[in-house]
Design a protein around this motif. Structure first.
Motif, PDB file in Angstrom:
ATOM      1  N   ILE A   1      49.817  45.426  40.812  1.00  0.00           N
ATOM      2  CA  ILE A   1      48.563  46.150  40.581  1.00  0.00           C
ATOM      3  C   ILE A   1      47.765  45.479  39.464  1.00  0.00           C
ATOM      4  O   ILE A   1      46.560  45.245  39.602  1.00  0.00           O
ATOM      5  CB  ILE A   1      48.860  47.627  40.255  1.00  0.00           C
ATOM      6  CG1 ILE A   1      49.403  48.321  41.513  1.00  0.00           C
ATOM      7  CG2 ILE A   1      47.611  48.331  39.710  1.00  0.00           C
ATOM      8  CD1 ILE A   1      50.008  49.666  41.265  1.00  0.00           C
ATOM      9  N   LYS A   2      48.435  45.148  38.367  1.00  0.00           N
ATOM     10  CA  LYS A   2      47.758  44.472  37.254  1.00  0.00           C
ATOM     11  C   LYS A   2      47.197  43.134  37.710  1.00  0.00           C
ATOM     12  O   LYS A   2      46.072  42.769  37.366  1.00  0.00           O
ATOM     13  CB  LYS A   2      48.725  44.272  36.088  1.00  0.00           C
ATOM     14  CG  LYS A   2      49.057  45.563  35.369  1.00  0.00           C
ATOM     15  CD  LYS A   2      50.051  45.315  34.240  1.00  0.00           C
ATOM     16  CE  LYS A   2      50.402  46.598  33.524  1.00  0.00           C
ATOM     17  NZ  LYS A   2      51.377  46.374  32.452  1.00  0.00           N
ATOM     18  N   GLU A   3      47.959  42.382  38.491  1.00  0.00           N
ATOM     19  CA  GLU A   3      47.499  41.084  38.980  1.00  0.00           C
ATOM     20  C   GLU A   3      46.271  41.227  39.866  1.00  0.00           C
ATOM     21  O   GLU A   3      45.341  40.419  39.778  1.00  0.00           O
ATOM     22  CB  GLU A   3      48.623  40.370  39.736  1.00  0.00           C
ATOM     23  CG  GLU A   3      49.705  39.833  38.824  1.00  0.00           C
ATOM     24  CD  GLU A   3      50.893  39.255  39.574  1.00  0.00           C
ATOM     25  OE1 GLU A   3      50.939  39.337  40.829  1.00  0.00           O
ATOM     26  OE2 GLU A   3      51.793  38.721  38.900  1.00  0.00           O
ATOM     27  N   ALA A   4      46.244  42.248  40.711  1.00  0.00           N
ATOM     28  CA  ALA A   4      45.093  42.470  41.597  1.00  0.00           C
ATOM     29  C   ALA A   4      43.830  42.730  40.782  1.00  0.00           C
ATOM     30  O   ALA A   4      42.745  42.236  41.122  1.00  0.00           O
ATOM     31  CB  ALA A   4      45.370  43.632  42.541  1.00  0.00           C
ATOM     32  N   ILE A   5      43.961  43.487  39.698  1.00  0.00           N
ATOM     33  CA  ILE A   5      42.813  43.771  38.834  1.00  0.00           C
ATOM     34  C   ILE A   5      42.401  42.512  38.074  1.00  0.00           C
ATOM     35  O   ILE A   5      41.216  42.177  38.001  1.00  0.00           O
ATOM     36  CB  ILE A   5      43.136  44.919  37.864  1.00  0.00           C
ATOM     37  CG1 ILE A   5      43.323  46.229  38.650  1.00  0.00           C
ATOM     38  CG2 ILE A   5      42.042  45.072  36.807  1.00  0.00           C
ATOM     39  CD1 ILE A   5      43.877  47.385  37.829  1.00  0.00           C
ATOM     40  N   GLU A   6      43.368  41.799  37.530  1.00  0.00           N
ATOM     41  CA  GLU A   6      43.073  40.592  36.754  1.00  0.00           C
ATOM     42  C   GLU A   6      42.464  39.492  37.613  1.00  0.00           C
ATOM     43  O   GLU A   6      41.633  38.722  37.129  1.00  0.00           O
ATOM     44  CB  GLU A   6      44.327  40.126  36.023  1.00  0.00           C
ATOM     45  CG  GLU A   6      44.696  41.075  34.899  1.00  0.00           C
ATOM     46  CD  GLU A   6      46.024  40.791  34.227  1.00  0.00           C
ATOM     47  OE1 GLU A   6      46.814  39.979  34.762  1.00  0.00           O
ATOM     48  OE2 GLU A   6      46.268  41.395  33.161  1.00  0.00           O
TER      49      GLU A   6
END
Length: 66
Positions: free
Chosen positions: A54-59
């Motif tokens: 999830i964090k990677e998708a946002i970043e």
């Protein structure tokens, strides 16, 4: 479903909202951006996604998860 609220820096407009919510939808999560609070509330299935994904998708959209 698990719910988590992430602090995200760099969001300032409707495009930011659409980018983040769209990216989360693409990976199978749902998100609600709060521009004034600088947060994203995310609901996801723990058996399908990790918080790291999830964090990677946002970043990948150009924002910083802090």
């Amino acid at each position: 479903m698990k719910n988590v609220t992430l602090k995200v820096e760099g969001m300032s407009c409707g495009h930011c909202v659409n980018s983040i919510e769209g990216a989360l939808k693409t990976i199978g999560a749902s998100g609600k951006v709060d521009l004034s609070g600088g947060t994203v509330a995310v609901a996801y299935d723990e058996s399908q996604l990790t918080i790291t994904a999830i964090k990677e998708a946002i970043e990948e959209q150009g924002y910083d998860v802090v």
